[in-house]
Design a protein around this motif. Structure first.
Motif, PDB file in Angstrom:
ATOM      1  N   ALA A   1      34.516  26.438  33.637  1.00 12.28           N
ATOM      2  CA  ALA A   1      35.062  27.258  34.352  1.00 12.28           C
ATOM      3  C   ALA A   1      34.731  28.228  34.207  1.00 12.28           C
ATOM      4  N   SER A   2      34.710  29.009  33.045  1.00 12.72           N
ATOM      5  CA  SER A   2      34.605  30.747  33.362  1.00 12.72           C
ATOM      6  C   SER A   2      33.488  30.546  33.217  1.00 12.72           C
ATOM      7  N   PHE A   3      32.305  29.880  33.447  1.00 11.86           N
ATOM      8  CA  PHE A   3      30.167  30.205  33.639  1.00 11.86           C
ATOM      9  C   PHE A   3      30.851  30.305  35.391  1.00 11.86           C
ATOM     10  N   LEU A   4      31.312  29.805  36.026  1.00  9.80           N
ATOM     11  CA  LEU A   4      31.742  29.482  37.915  1.00  9.80           C
ATOM     12  C   LEU A   4      31.734  31.013  38.007  1.00  9.80           C
ATOM     13  N   THR A   5      32.840  30.994  37.108  1.00 12.34           N
ATOM     14  CA  THR A   5      33.752  32.354  38.047  1.00 12.34           C
ATOM     15  C   THR A   5      34.030  33.148  36.407  1.00 12.34           C
ATOM     16  N   SER A   6      33.485  33.181  36.087  1.00 12.79           N
ATOM     17  CA  SER A   6      33.925  34.708  34.515  1.00 12.79           C
ATOM     18  C   SER A   6      33.907  36.378  35.632  1.00 12.79           C
ATOM     19  N   GLY A   7      34.116  36.323  36.686  1.00 13.44           N
ATOM     20  CA  GLY A   7      35.398  37.442  37.229  1.00 13.44           C
ATOM     21  C   GLY A   7      36.488  37.041  36.101  1.00 13.44           C
ATOM     22  N   ALA A   8      36.592  35.584  35.727  1.00 11.57           N
ATOM     23  CA  ALA A   8      37.986  35.614  35.184  1.00 11.57           C
ATOM     24  C   ALA A   8      38.773  37.002  33.985  1.00 11.57           C
ATOM     25  N   HIS A   9      37.297  37.914  33.741  1.00  5.16           N
ATOM     26  CA  HIS A   9      38.455  39.150  33.213  1.00  5.16           C
ATOM     27  C   HIS A   9      38.684  39.550  33.768  1.00  5.16           C
ATOM     28  N   VAL A  10      39.592  39.503  34.651  1.00  9.33           N
ATOM     29  CA  VAL A  10      40.273  40.911  35.623  1.00  9.33           C
ATOM     30  C   VAL A  10      40.865  41.869  35.031  1.00  9.33           C
ATOM     31  N   SER A  11      41.162  41.572  33.552  1.00 11.27           N
ATOM     32  CA  SER A  11      42.371  42.199  33.542  1.00 11.27           C
ATOM     33  C   SER A  11      41.755  43.090  33.112  1.00 11.27           C
ATOM     34  N   ALA A  12      40.076  42.957  32.179  1.00 13.49           N
ATOM     35  CA  ALA A  12      39.253  44.285  31.749  1.00 13.49           C
ATOM     36  C   ALA A  12      39.190  45.304  32.813  1.00 13.49           C
ATOM     37  N   TYR A  13      38.917  45.015  33.387  1.00  8.23           N
ATOM     38  CA  TYR A  13      38.732  45.951  35.185  1.00  8.23           C
ATOM     39  C   TYR A  13      39.902  46.353  35.604  1.00  8.23           C
TER      40      TYR A  13
END
Length: 645
Positions: free
Chosen positions: A605-617
């Motif tokens: 899941a994270s590979f396909l949606t690695s924008g999951a790290h939204v909090s980093a931005y």
């Protein structure tokens, strides 16, 4: 690869590598444009700003004037500071990543076209200056269009662009534009843009958190991961990408499922009255319903045939999204989804015919609509939160499971390969113990041999553990096929595929189980001093284990290099030989250390949606002033607009 995780909150793990096609790393030829002298009826704005949302943050029918997703706060703040001076647009495009029947590349190609068309619509505004932003999949899109502008002055000249701000760009390459914030060690998973940004290079600001593998992947450390990323981020029709993208793509999206009850209600309402109905609206709702139901049927069928998918859903904790999805699939299993798909298609076709001027018999739509409502009543009656959770899980289940198959084979396959020499040695030594005539002669010698056999069977039990994990969690046929699709120059992917092929011919779990039972039987004999009984069981069961195990390991002959280039259907290199080469490749400089994939905590899941790290931005400071990526880009853009006034 996504971007739009901010709208999906929790419940979906990483989002690996994982879903991907936007960029090829090349700049395509400029599309044909309308007359460049065209000026919009409303006049030319002083500044035009384009914000391309990330995956799942928008859709093809979205209102481009409405700010959405992670980039929304930047647009809102610029509007507040410069009222009436900036025309803001959020281009509408599918924003899918192997969901809704769309590969990432197909979605991104549509996004690039939408952004290009929007910019071209103001190409006659010579004094308008531009700001272009993109996040994740949107960063991929915005970066490619910016490259087209900077290198080819199309669809507008480069000197009209004030700046380009990219967040989590999968083609981030550390060489084009300015990477703002902490140092980034890797490149985007899609590789860098070959031409870069040319005349726009000094005006491009890139934001990438080093932990976000969508924009920061170490190709030397993880060439398999990089190879997957480059392959599946190709545009539609690219050579070699169709097979893997097809294996990853799901026909269902979360938004489709949550919209389904509303569409079913529309069909019922528009076919219930005696008066004239809105036939175009009815046709649209019925067509969308058919597409969603087909996606549900395909997903349910795929899960029934895939034990790994069933296991992943069944493992969900009580109250989790996985549990909701699993329960929802149980509901679907009792429905005639195929009949419902046909019914929806019939309604859509009839409504289209009526809208085009046809004159079908009165009430022709009433019965099909009632039949459709009866079949789909359990779906329409499902609580909104259940549909939302089920949609989130089921839409990415296929790509999630498929990538998990690859990572499982890679990580456990390498552990298995490293254990092969010790397994072979232990099996041979166990065989020597079990064929020793002294084993059946009561006395101290017999006891020593039984204790040694127990120790060796215990060693084998531990050494076989990666075999068991691999076999229990992988569809070996699927995993082998996927590994063969990956263009991995090191050869590790093909060797892993050959290892999997061999294992698929051996009852690995049964073999490991027999070893465990042998170990228990020997221990029982030691504890009870039933040495003769233990010796009998060891001689009977143990020799079978040794024989099967040694046959599985194969001859140990070195596999010729040519076998890696074009393995024949009849060639069968020994597992010992393949394991040796696999370990050698995994430990060589620049080769693929597959274990790193698991060590870095990736999941599909994270590979396909690695924008999951939204909090980093949105939360993580990137400079001494405490700016986040979003607030830094806001101030950066505001300064450029302010300089014009």
């Amino acid at each position: 690869m996504n971007g739009g995780r901010c709208g999906r909150a929790a419940g979906i793990g990483f989002t690996v590598l994982l879903t991907l096609a936007v960029g090829t790393g090349t700049v395509s030829a400029a599309p044909a444009l309308a007359a460049p002298s065209a000026t919009p009826a409303g006049g030319c704005p002083q500044v035009a700003a384009e914000f391309v949302p990330g995956t799942w943050e928008t859709n093809a029918n979205a209102d481009p004037s409405v700010a959405v997703g992670l980039l929304g706060p930047i647009a809102d703040e610029l509007n507040r500071r410069f009222p009436g001076k900036i025309r803001i647009r959020f281009p509408a495009y599918p924003a899918q990543a192997f969901t809704g029947g769309l590969a990432y590349g197909t979605s991104a190609a549509a996004g690039k076209q939408a952004l290009t068309d929007d910019i071209a619509s103001l190409s006659g505004c010579a004094n308008t200056r531009w700001l272009i932003f993109g996040y994740s999949q949107g960063g991929d899109i915005a970066g490619d269009v910016a490259s087209q502008i900077g290198c080819n002055d199309s669809p507008i000249p480069a000197d009209r662009v004030l700046g380009v701000g990219l967040i989590a760009d999968p083609q981030q390459a550390n060489t084009g534009g300015q990477v703002v914030g902490p140092k980034v060690s890797g490149q985007g998973i899609a590789g860098g843009r070959v031409q870069g940004f040319c005349k726009l290079t000094s005006r491009v600001a890139q934001q990438c958190d080093d932990s976000d593998m969508y924009c920061s992947t170490n190709a030397t450390k993880n060439p398999l991961l990089s190879s997957i990323g480059r392959l599946v981020t190709q545009p539609p029709g690219a050579t070699g990408s169709s097979a893997l993208t097809g294996a990853l793509t799901s026909g269902l999206s979360s938004s489709q499922l949550t919209q389904l009850p509303g569409d079913l209600s529309t069909i019922t309402n528009l076919t219930a009255g005696n008066g004239s109905a809105d036939m175009p609206r009815l046709a649209e709702a019925a067509a969308r319903t058919g597409q969603t139901l087909q996606g549900l049927e395909d997903t349910a069928s795929w899960v029934r045939q895939n034990p790994a998918a069933q296991k992943q859903l069944a493992a969900g904790a009580p109250g989790s999204a996985q549990q909701s999805a699993n329960s929802f699939l149980g509901t679907l299993s009792e429905l005639d989804l195929g009949g419902a798909v046909n019914g929806a298609a019939s309604i859509a076709n009839t409504a289209q015919a009526i809208a085009a001027g046809g004159s079908p018999p009165a009430g022709v739509l009433a019965q099909p609509a009632q039949d459709l409502a009866a079949v789909t009543a359990p779906i329409a009656g499902s609580p909104a939160d259940v549909l939302s959770q089920a949609g989130q899980v089921l839409s990415i289940l296929k790509p999630s499971v498929v990538i998990d198959q690859i990572t499982n084979v890679g990580t456990n396959g390498l552990a298995l390969a490293r254990n092969v020499p010790a397994i072979g040695d232990s099996l041979r030594r166990l065989g020597e113990v079990l064929t020793n005539p002294a084993l059946l002669v009561p006395g101290p010698g017999q006891q020593l041999l039984i204790r040694e056999a127990h120790r060796l069977s215990g060693d084998l039990n531990n050494l076989f553990r990666p075999f068991v994990v691999l076999a229990a969690n992988a569809d070996l046929k699927l995993a082998s096929g996927l590994l063969r699709m990956i263009p991995d120059p090191s050869g590790a992917s093909l060797i892993a595929a050959l290892i999997v092929d061999l294992l698929s011919q051996v009852d690995v779990v049964g073999l490991a189980k027999e070893i465990g039972e042998l170990q228990e039987a020997l221990w029982h004999g030691i504890e009870t001093s039933d040495w003769l009984g233990a010796a009998g069981r060891a001689a009977g069961a143990g020799l079978g284990v040794v024989s099967v195990g040694l046959r599985a390991l194969g001859s140990g002959e070195k596999t010729p290099t040519s076998a890696l280039e074009a393995p024949s259907a009849t060639s069968s290199p020994g597992l010992t030989s393949l394991a040796s080469q696999f370990v050698e490749l995994a430990g060589s400089p620049g080769a693929d250390n597959l274990a790193d994939i698991a060590a870095e905590g990736l999941d599909a899941a994270s590979f396909l949606t690695s924008g999951a790290h939204v909090s980093a931005y949105t939360e993580k400071p990137i400079d001494a002033a405490g700016h986040t990526a979003v607030t830094w880009l806001t101030e950066w853009a505001a300064a450029k607009v302010q300089a014009l006034t």
